[in-house]
Design an enzyme around this catalytic site. Structure first.
Site, mmCIF file in Angstrom:
data_model
loop_
_atom_site.group_PDB
_atom_site.id
_atom_site.type_symbol
_atom_site.label_atom_id
_atom_site.label_comp_id
_atom_site.label_asym_id
_atom_site.label_seq_id
_atom_site.Cartn_x
_atom_site.Cartn_y
_atom_site.Cartn_z
ATOM 1 N N HIS A 54 0.818 -1.225 -0.051
ATOM 2 C CA HIS A 54 -0.106 -0.036 -0.073
ATOM 3 C C HIS A 54 0.873 1.331 -0.011
ATOM 4 C CE1 HIS A 54 -4.174 -1.635 1.350
ATOM 5 N NE2 HIS A 54 -3.707 -2.297 0.504
ATOM 6 N N GLU A 56 1.108 3.753 1.922
ATOM 7 C CA GLU A 56 1.497 4.236 3.150
ATOM 8 C C GLU A 56 2.770 3.453 3.715
ATOM 9 O OE1 GLU A 56 -1.685 3.604 2.190
ATOM 10 O OE2 GLU A 56 -3.028 4.468 3.771
ATOM 11 N N CYS A 101 -2.818 -0.367 7.151
ATOM 12 C CA CYS A 101 -1.897 0.729 7.397
ATOM 13 C C CYS A 101 -2.006 1.307 8.664
ATOM 14 C CB CYS A 101 -2.035 1.616 6.309
ATOM 15 S SG CYS A 101 -1.452 0.945 4.550
#
Ligand SMILES: Nc1nc(=O)c(N)c(NC[C@H](O)[C@H](O)[C@H](O)COP(=O)(O)O)[nH]1
Ligand SMILES: [Zn+2]
Length: 163
Positions: A54, A56, A101
């Site tokens: 992802h 992040e 995240c």
């Protein structure tokens, strides 16, 4: 000021546009900023690094690599006043089962003071993203940077079948 926040969110959106479209996730971009020094520590976008990553998560992985530490030990080396800008709010659950995240941000609660989001997560994959509540109860502010929602969602869902 609000202008700076929107500028950083635009930068995150530029990152998102580098993400390869997929029907099973969103194209998200993120920027990690040292608010005290007003400098960018890391950028990231969905799938930038191998492993179904992802946006992040890529910021944190790249910073950990730069400091020669494991991602879970990043809290030892980060300055105390960071802001995370992410075009879509951090995930609280991932259909892949990978660590969300929000959990990765919560590990860095001593450093990340504010998470700026361009949009809340749509309900395509996860019907209720509980991330904002989790972050706020850990003392992290969650701020919606307004004005880029449509552009962000168009980019985020480019890999999805329309109609
Ligand atoms: N904030 C955020 N950053 C991302 O880079 C990304 N791709 C998502 N997407 C959230 C969505 O809920 C998950 O992409 C699906 O739940 C599938 O999970 P995987 O991505 O395969 O782990 N959300
Ligand atoms: Zn995520």
């Amino acid at each position: 000021s609000a202008g700076d926040h929107k500028a950083y969110m635009r930068l995150a959106l530029e990152q998102a546009q580098k993400s390869p479209p997929k029907p099973t996730n969103y194209r998200v971009g993120a920027v990690l900023v040292d608010s005290a020094a007003n400098e960018i520590l890391a950028t990231g976008y969905t799938l930038e690094l191998p492993g179904n990553t992802h946006a992040e998560q890529c910021c944190f992985m790249k910073l950990a690599q730069k400091h020669g530490v494991a991602e879970e030990d990043l809290k030892e080396v980060l300055p105390p006043e960071l802001a995370l800008y992410t075009t879509v709010e951090p995930c609280s659950k991932r259909l892949s089962g990978n660590l969300p995240c929000v959990e990765r941000v919560l590990r860095l609660t001593e450093s990340i003071r504010t998470v700026y989001v361009g949009t809340m997560e749509p309900e395509t994959f996860v019907t209720e993203n509980t991330g904002k509540k989790s972050l706020q109860s850990a003392g992290i502010s969650v701020v919606h940077v307004e004005g880029l929602e449509k552009e962000i969602l168009d980019v985020a869902t480019a890999g999805h079948t329309k109609g």
